[in-house]
Design a protein around this motif. Sequence first.
Motif, PDB file in Angstrom:
ATOM      1  N   VAL A  53      71.827  76.868  14.810  1.00  0.00           N
ATOM      2  CA  VAL A  53      71.786  77.675  13.594  1.00  0.00           C
ATOM      3  C   VAL A  53      72.468  76.935  12.448  1.00  0.00           C
TER       4      VAL A  53
ATOM      5  N   SER B 131      68.673  85.816   7.014  1.00  0.00           N
ATOM      6  CA  SER B 131      70.094  86.133   7.027  1.00  0.00           C
ATOM      7  C   SER B 131      70.344  87.630   7.067  1.00  0.00           C
TER       8      SER B 131
ATOM      9  N   TRP C 294      65.406  81.784   3.947  1.00  0.00           N
ATOM     10  CA  TRP C 294      66.742  81.872   4.533  1.00  0.00           C
ATOM     11  C   TRP C 294      67.378  83.228   4.265  1.00  0.00           C
TER      12      TRP C 294
ATOM     13  N   ALA D 228      66.791  80.681  17.090  1.00  0.00           N
ATOM     14  CA  ALA D 228      68.083  80.039  17.326  1.00  0.00           C
ATOM     15  C   ALA D 228      69.193  81.070  17.339  1.00  0.00           C
ATOM     16  N   ARG D 229      69.141  82.026  16.423  1.00  0.00           N
ATOM     17  CA  ARG D 229      70.163  83.069  16.389  1.00  0.00           C
ATOM     18  C   ARG D 229      70.083  83.982  17.617  1.00  0.00           C
TER      19      ARG D 229
ATOM     20  N   ILE E 163      64.569  79.927  12.901  1.00  0.00           N
ATOM     21  CA  ILE E 163      65.931  80.381  12.610  1.00  0.00           C
ATOM     22  C   ILE E 163      66.251  81.617  13.443  1.00  0.00           C
ATOM     23  N   GLN E 164      65.330  82.569  13.466  1.00  0.00           N
ATOM     24  CA  GLN E 164      65.549  83.788  14.245  1.00  0.00           C
ATOM     25  C   GLN E 164      65.702  83.486  15.736  1.00  0.00           C
TER      26      GLN E 164
ATOM     27  N   HIS F 209      70.830  75.709   8.923  1.00  0.00           N
ATOM     28  CA  HIS F 209      71.406  76.099   7.643  1.00  0.00           C
ATOM     29  C   HIS F 209      71.642  74.883   6.763  1.00  0.00           C
TER      30      HIS F 209
END
Length: 252
Positions: free
Chosen positions: A154, A179, A175, A66-67, A63-64, A158
């Motif tokens: 992202v 976030s 998550w 992708a962000r 996730i990190q 989610h």
Amino acid sequence: MADHGPRRSPAKRRAILDAAIQVFTDLGYARASVDAIAAQAGVGKQTVYGHFGDKEQLFLAAIQEARSAVAGAPGRNAPATGGPAGRGTSAGGGPAGRGTAAGGGQTGRDASAGGGPVGRGGMARAGVVFTGDPREDLTALGEWTLDIALSPRVAALHRLTIAEVGHHPELQRTWRASSSSLGGGVADYLRACDSDGRLRVPDPDRAARQFSHLVVSEARVDTAYGMLPLPPERRHAIAADAADLIVRAHHV
């Protein structure tokens, strides 16, 4: 043999993260395995564990990643912070100037990440320029936040979390932890505004969290959680409305 400590290969780490994003979005969290991710990345299973520890931590790192790819910054770096000494300062900015950029020690009116003056605002991240006006700057940070939250990878991660969280409660914690990084740059900016008197923000972290929730939640509803496009004018309006609420709530 798995890499250890500081000798771990950055190239292998990137390959694992790219593979993890692909496998998680293709198969879902439950069906994605460390074996499948290792095979996709072209590394051994123990190499994956050596870099990330377990599947949950790998998901968080994916996730990190992708962000960060959308934000144009490595790791957990956030957008410009707005330093207390000047009207507007970008990440890691130096003192005294009207605005200084990452790593800068310059004392001119503004400096970008590349060094030289850039007019009224300091370059915070690609496409984010600080003017010194909290309403304008927060609007820009809101749009930057939406660029990340609504990016295809992202948004897909989610949606995956929502689909799996009932079966894997640990994903909710994962998550939420990931976030929190989205609001980091906003919190720093609000902290600077409080320090130099532009706004009165006794709890910048809470205000940044509220701002991020206002921006991202409305955009996700508009786009069916990233499945539909968000027109630029609507993106700007969502960010501007949230910025206006925060400024009104914390005006001096």
